[in-house]
Design a protein around this motif. Structure first.
Motif, PDB file in Angstrom:
ATOM      1  N   HIS A   1      10.019  -1.429  -2.055  1.00 37.77           N
ATOM      2  CA  HIS A   1       9.881  -0.421  -1.358  1.00 37.77           C
ATOM      3  C   HIS A   1      10.560  -0.217  -0.120  1.00 37.77           C
ATOM      4  O   HIS A   1      11.179   0.787   0.153  1.00 37.77           O
ATOM      5  CB  HIS A   1       8.512   0.082  -0.997  1.00 37.77           C
ATOM      6  N   GLU A   2      10.374  -1.294   0.754  1.00 38.58           N
ATOM      7  CA  GLU A   2      11.071  -1.254   2.002  1.00 38.58           C
ATOM      8  C   GLU A   2      12.510  -1.444   1.893  1.00 38.58           C
ATOM      9  O   GLU A   2      13.405  -0.504   2.764  1.00 38.58           O
ATOM     10  CB  GLU A   2      10.990  -2.464   2.965  1.00 38.58           C
TER      11      GLU A   2
ATOM     12  N   LYS B   1      13.799   2.325   0.673  1.00 34.57           N
ATOM     13  CA  LYS B   1      13.723   3.034   1.725  1.00 34.57           C
ATOM     14  C   LYS B   1      14.895   2.951   2.733  1.00 34.57           C
ATOM     15  O   LYS B   1      15.528   4.106   3.299  1.00 34.57           O
ATOM     16  CB  LYS B   1      12.236   2.898   2.254  1.00 34.57           C
TER      17      LYS B   1
ATOM     18  N   SER C   1       7.870  12.046  -0.865  1.00 34.05           N
ATOM     19  CA  SER C   1       6.755  11.616  -0.810  1.00 34.05           C
ATOM     20  C   SER C   1       6.393  10.413  -0.450  1.00 34.05           C
ATOM     21  O   SER C   1       5.517   9.689   0.334  1.00 34.05           O
ATOM     22  CB  SER C   1       5.442  12.306  -1.301  1.00 34.05           C
ATOM     23  N   VAL C   2       6.945   9.498  -1.198  1.00 29.28           N
ATOM     24  CA  VAL C   2       6.820   7.841  -1.354  1.00 29.28           C
ATOM     25  C   VAL C   2       7.813   7.152  -0.243  1.00 29.28           C
ATOM     26  O   VAL C   2       7.405   6.293   0.410  1.00 29.28           O
ATOM     27  CB  VAL C   2       7.433   7.538  -2.721  1.00 29.28           C
ATOM     28  N   PHE C   3       8.809   8.057   0.193  1.00 21.76           N
ATOM     29  CA  PHE C   3       9.839   7.501   1.048  1.00 21.76           C
ATOM     30  C   PHE C   3       9.933   7.975   2.565  1.00 21.76           C
ATOM     31  O   PHE C   3      10.771   7.839   3.196  1.00 21.76           O
ATOM     32  CB  PHE C   3      11.164   7.094   0.417  1.00 21.76           C
ATOM     33  N   THR C   4       8.805   8.892   2.694  1.00 20.82           N
ATOM     34  CA  THR C   4       8.786   9.207   4.122  1.00 20.82           C
ATOM     35  C   THR C   4       7.647   8.676   4.926  1.00 20.82           C
ATOM     36  O   THR C   4       6.727   8.402   4.254  1.00 20.82           O
ATOM     37  CB  THR C   4       8.620  11.184   3.991  1.00 20.82           C
ATOM     38  N   ASP C   5       7.960   8.766   6.016  1.00 22.22           N
ATOM     39  CA  ASP C   5       6.635   8.292   7.065  1.00 22.22           C
ATOM     40  C   ASP C   5       5.769   8.986   7.240  1.00 22.22           C
ATOM     41  O   ASP C   5       5.654  10.329   6.987  1.00 22.22           O
ATOM     42  CB  ASP C   5       7.328   7.794   8.505  1.00 22.22           C
TER      43      ASP C   5
ATOM     44  N   ARG D   1       0.805  -1.213  -0.010  1.00 27.27           N
ATOM     45  CA  ARG D   1       0.073  -0.015  -0.069  1.00 27.27           C
ATOM     46  C   ARG D   1       0.953   1.200  -0.048  1.00 27.27           C
ATOM     47  O   ARG D   1       0.535   2.244  -0.376  1.00 27.27           O
ATOM     48  CB  ARG D   1      -0.993   0.145   1.253  1.00 27.27           C
ATOM     49  N   ARG D   2       2.088   1.039   0.357  1.00 29.45           N
ATOM     50  CA  ARG D   2       2.974   2.474   0.416  1.00 29.45           C
ATOM     51  C   ARG D   2       3.567   2.574  -1.382  1.00 29.45           C
ATOM     52  O   ARG D   2       4.157   3.638  -1.204  1.00 29.45           O
ATOM     53  CB  ARG D   2       4.234   2.201   1.263  1.00 29.45           C
ATOM     54  N   VAL D   3       3.397   1.910  -1.831  1.00 31.37           N
ATOM     55  CA  VAL D   3       3.897   2.067  -3.460  1.00 31.37           C
ATOM     56  C   VAL D   3       2.522   2.750  -4.021  1.00 31.37           C
ATOM     57  O   VAL D   3       1.576   2.345  -4.240  1.00 31.37           O
ATOM     58  CB  VAL D   3       3.737   0.734  -4.157  1.00 31.37           C
TER      59      VAL D   3
ATOM     60  N   LYS E   1       6.004  -4.976  -1.965  1.00 31.18           N
ATOM     61  CA  LYS E   1       6.236  -4.301  -0.796  1.00 31.18           C
ATOM     62  C   LYS E   1       8.005  -4.277  -0.454  1.00 31.18           C
ATOM     63  O   LYS E   1       8.233  -3.597   0.143  1.00 31.18           O
ATOM     64  CB  LYS E   1       5.616  -5.425   0.141  1.00 31.18           C
TER      65      LYS E   1
END
Length: 280
Positions: A168-169, A172, A276-280, A108-110, A165
């Motif tokens: 992305h991890e 990051k 924006s994609v890799f910030t908490d 979901r973070r992608v 997933k």
């Protein structure tokens, strides 16, 4: 494969919801699945004893699966009796849509994860299915295409979701390394080569391990179903070998394609990571 085809054809002729006594026989047949819920009762009791707090979720999952499988059985019977290839396409697209959404939820973070997963699964399974039909491994009929597509889509869904997933991890967590490579003139593909390779290996490893141990630890579902349905074990293993091959092919294509489709969401047009994609 001729014996398997004959078996499937016979089963289709025996299932007629409008035949006299069908619903009575169907109800009697469902007594065994109901009896098997004793295993669920045991699991719920153990969960309650250990205070896991998942008893309601267990019961909901079993009730939902019971309802879904009952409904899909009648839906598939209807589709199998249709001669138009449009029904195959509609069923296939429905499976891909649900699978894309599910894999997108895992990643979901992608950004646009559902779209990326859906396209990847569609291409991976579509190419594999095309090869199987062209090589005359399967006939282009609902009885073959829909179950085979379902197995491929389900497997590709899991692998694609894990790939996205994990990619992305890793990007990051190793952002400094990626940005250093970009600063030195590397392309996004070159800068994330290690992360892509690691995510693909992790996602595809269960599929490869399953192919290595198939038949040694447990009999796969397709093979078991055919044997229990009366097919010869020699005929069943022929189909299972085909299944293992197509699962590996579809999963590999889908997962690799998903990494390519992730880059526009991970990087700007100037080859910089999207904050924006890799910030908490």
């Amino acid at each position: 494969m001729a014996t398997v085809s004959a078996l499937l054809h016979r089963l289709a002729q025996e299932v007629d919801p409008w035949a006299p006594g069908f619903w009575r026989d169907f109800g009697i047949g469902m007594l065994k699945p109901l009896a098997a819920t004793a295993a669920v009762a045991m699991a719920v009791a153990l969960s309650s004893t250990q205070r896991l707090g998942i008893e309601a979720e267990m019961l909901y999952a079993i009730a939902r699966s019971f309802l879904q499988l009952s409904v899909i059985g009648f839906v598939l019977h209807f589709i199998f009796t249709q001669k138009s290839p449009l029904w195959i396409l509609l069923a296939y697209l429905f499976m891909v849509t649900v699978a894309g959404y599910t894999a997108g939820q895992r990643a979901r973070r992608v950004p646009r994860g559902g779209y990326i997963a859906g396209v990847s699964i569609l291409v991976g399974t579509g190419v594999t299915m095309f090869l199987l039909v062209v090589l005359s491994v399967f006939e282009f009929t609902p009885r073959y295409i829909i179950p085979v597509a379902g197995m491929m889509v389900g497997n590709a869904m899991t692998v694609t979701g894990v790939t996205m997933k994990k990619l992305h991890e890793d990007v990051k967590s190793q952002r400094n390394l990626v940005e250093t490579a970009l600063a030195l003139g590397a392309t996004p593909r070159q800068a994330t080569a290690g992360q892509v390779r690691r995510s693909l290996v992790i996602a595809l490893s269960p599929v490869i391990d399953n192919a290595k141990t198939v038949g040694l630890i447990a009999l796969p579902g397709a093979m078991t179903g055919l044997i229990m349905g009366g097919a010869s074990p020699l005929e069943a293993i022929q189909l299972q070998i085909v299944v293992m091959n197509m699962l590996l092919g579809a999963s590999t294509v889908s997962s690799i394609l998903s990494t390519y489709l992730c880059w526009p969401a991970f990087f700007t047009k100037a080859f910089q990571l999207e904050d924006s994609v890799f910030t908490d």
